[in-house]
Motif scaffolding. Structure first.
Motif, mmCIF file in Angstrom:
data_model
loop_
_atom_site.group_PDB
_atom_site.id
_atom_site.type_symbol
_atom_site.label_atom_id
_atom_site.label_comp_id
_atom_site.label_asym_id
_atom_site.label_seq_id
_atom_site.Cartn_x
_atom_site.Cartn_y
_atom_site.Cartn_z
ATOM 1 N N LEU A 1 1.058 -0.875 -0.107
ATOM 2 C CA LEU A 1 -0.212 -0.467 0.363
ATOM 3 C C LEU A 1 1.087 1.406 0.191
ATOM 4 N N PRO A 2 0.924 2.178 -1.229
ATOM 5 C CA PRO A 2 1.768 3.428 -0.822
ATOM 6 C C PRO A 2 0.941 4.133 0.676
ATOM 7 N N THR A 3 1.840 5.514 0.635
ATOM 8 C CA THR A 3 1.329 6.058 1.334
ATOM 9 C C THR A 3 -0.166 7.343 1.241
ATOM 10 N N ARG A 4 -0.548 7.456 1.852
ATOM 11 C CA ARG A 4 -1.701 8.344 1.808
ATOM 12 C C ARG A 4 -1.433 9.550 1.192
ATOM 13 N N GLN A 5 -0.501 10.335 1.444
ATOM 14 C CA GLN A 5 0.219 11.796 0.425
ATOM 15 C C GLN A 5 1.246 10.918 -1.061
ATOM 16 N N GLU A 6 1.427 9.879 -1.003
ATOM 17 C CA GLU A 6 1.468 9.075 -1.990
ATOM 18 C C GLU A 6 0.222 8.924 -3.153
ATOM 19 N N LEU A 7 -1.150 8.553 -2.649
ATOM 20 C CA LEU A 7 -2.048 8.098 -2.586
ATOM 21 C C LEU A 7 -2.167 9.559 -3.635
ATOM 22 N N ALA A 8 -2.180 10.694 -2.573
ATOM 23 C CA ALA A 8 -2.961 12.045 -3.123
ATOM 24 C C ALA A 8 -2.195 13.062 -3.770
ATOM 25 N N ALA A 9 -0.862 12.791 -4.189
ATOM 26 C CA ALA A 9 -0.083 12.934 -4.815
ATOM 27 C C ALA A 9 -0.998 12.687 -6.238
ATOM 28 N N LEU A 10 -0.645 11.173 -6.870
ATOM 29 C CA LEU A 10 -1.023 10.328 -7.987
ATOM 30 C C LEU A 10 -2.107 11.549 -7.947
ATOM 31 N N MET A 11 -3.228 11.311 -7.474
ATOM 32 C CA MET A 11 -5.453 10.955 -7.526
ATOM 33 C C MET A 11 -5.092 12.951 -8.073
ATOM 34 N N ARG A 12 -4.059 14.353 -7.606
ATOM 35 C CA ARG A 12 -3.823 15.072 -7.896
ATOM 36 C C ARG A 12 -3.870 15.315 -9.051
ATOM 37 N N LEU A 13 -2.865 14.310 -9.615
ATOM 38 C CA LEU A 13 -2.270 14.462 -11.618
ATOM 39 C C LEU A 13 -3.716 14.046 -11.817
ATOM 40 N N LYS A 14 -4.616 13.491 -11.697
ATOM 41 C CA LYS A 14 -5.365 12.878 -12.392
ATOM 42 C C LYS A 14 -6.426 13.398 -12.763
#
Length: 287
Positions: A69-82
């Motif tokens: 599982l990635p960190t929530r910060q990493e997932l949030a960064a990905l979602m922002r890019l999407k």
């Protein structure tokens, strides 16, 4: 807004709205490029592709399972890019009965985004309903990328997890019930196609994620799901249930089905069996 399931007809009615973000997460654990090929061949118009091996997993260490599982910060960064913003309706679909879609549903809910729905019946249901199809690739537009400032997330994870040390301690002094979502023959240790050791975590119960679906590949009615889970758990409250599978993906299907049925608050063990067996000192049960 839809927080659990959405039908093809309901999605078609929302598809042109700027507040609707669709993710295609089709995947094959035996062929990691199959999802990308399927997406390029045809997908729901405007859908963005997310890859479970790269986009949605942290680096593997050999000790943290097959889909860390990635960190929530990493997932949030990905979602922002999407292009995700806090006001958006997210719809996730696959072609595997919601297996991979439920994982992304859980990840986004864990992140703190509430309005996430699974397309009930997935890609097959979309095609059967005569939904339009787009080919090739799609990337977030500039306007979507500029909207990243609107993604406001809570500081604490919105969905609970447990770690391997807690699962190990639970064997000697049980405080929660582990529910294994793998196929019964894998749970019993008769076969193991994915990981180096067969069997299950001692004390775990088993419910294959396939039991959440009807013959058409859609989720069973809420009342039926509630009755089945309640009978299996024997009165154990949802808050004392920990979901597990091979690598933390399939477990989310059972977790989603429980939430859909109103049995809220269960936990996920993200590392699951592939993390558990990375240490030979951890006990293994069979049969």
């Amino acid at each position: 807004m839809f927080d659990f399931l959405i039908t093809p007809q309901q999605l078609q009615a929302r598809l042109e709205r700027p507040d609707c973000l669709v993710f295609d997460v089709r995947h094959d654990l035996a062929d990691h490029h199959a999802g990308q090929r399927a997406y390029e061949h045809g997908h729901i118009p405007g859908a963005l592709f997310l890859d479970h091996e790269n986009d949605l997993a942290a680096p593997k260490t050999g000790l943290n399972g097959r889909h860390p599982l990635p960190t929530r910060q990493e997932l949030a960064a990905l979602m922002r890019l999407k292009g995700l913003t806090s006001s958006m309706q997210v719809v996730v679909y696959d072609a595997q009965g919601g297996l991979f879609a439920s994982h992304v549903w859980w990840m986004l809910r864990w992140l703190g985004h509430e309005h996430v729905a699974i397309l009930d019946g997935g890609w097959q249901a979309w095609q059967a309903a005569g939904g339009p199809v787009q080919t090739g690739q799609r990337q977030p537009s500039v306007s979507e990328a500029q909207a990243v400032q609107s993604l406001n997330l809570p500081s604490q994870a919105a969905m609970p997890t447990v770690q391997v040390a807690q699962v190990l301690a639970n064997i000697a002094k049980p405080v929660f019930t582990v529910l294994d979502a793998r196929a019964p023959e894998r749970y019993r240790g008769e076969i193991e196609p994915m990981d180096p050791v067969a069997g299950h975590i001692p004390g775990a119960l088993n419910r294959s994620h396939q039991n959440n679906l009807d013959a058409q590949g859609r989720f069973k009615p809420v009342a039926q799901l509630r009755e089945e889970f309640t009978a299996l758990l024997g009165g154990v409250p949802a808050a004392q249930v920990v979901h597990q599978c091979g690598s933390g993906i399939t477990a989310c299907h059972n977790l989603f089905a429980m939430e859909l049925a109103g049995l809220k608050g269960s936990h996920l063990y993200p590392g699951s069996w592939s993390e558990w067996v990375s240490d030979p000192a951890r006990p293994v049960a069979r049969a």
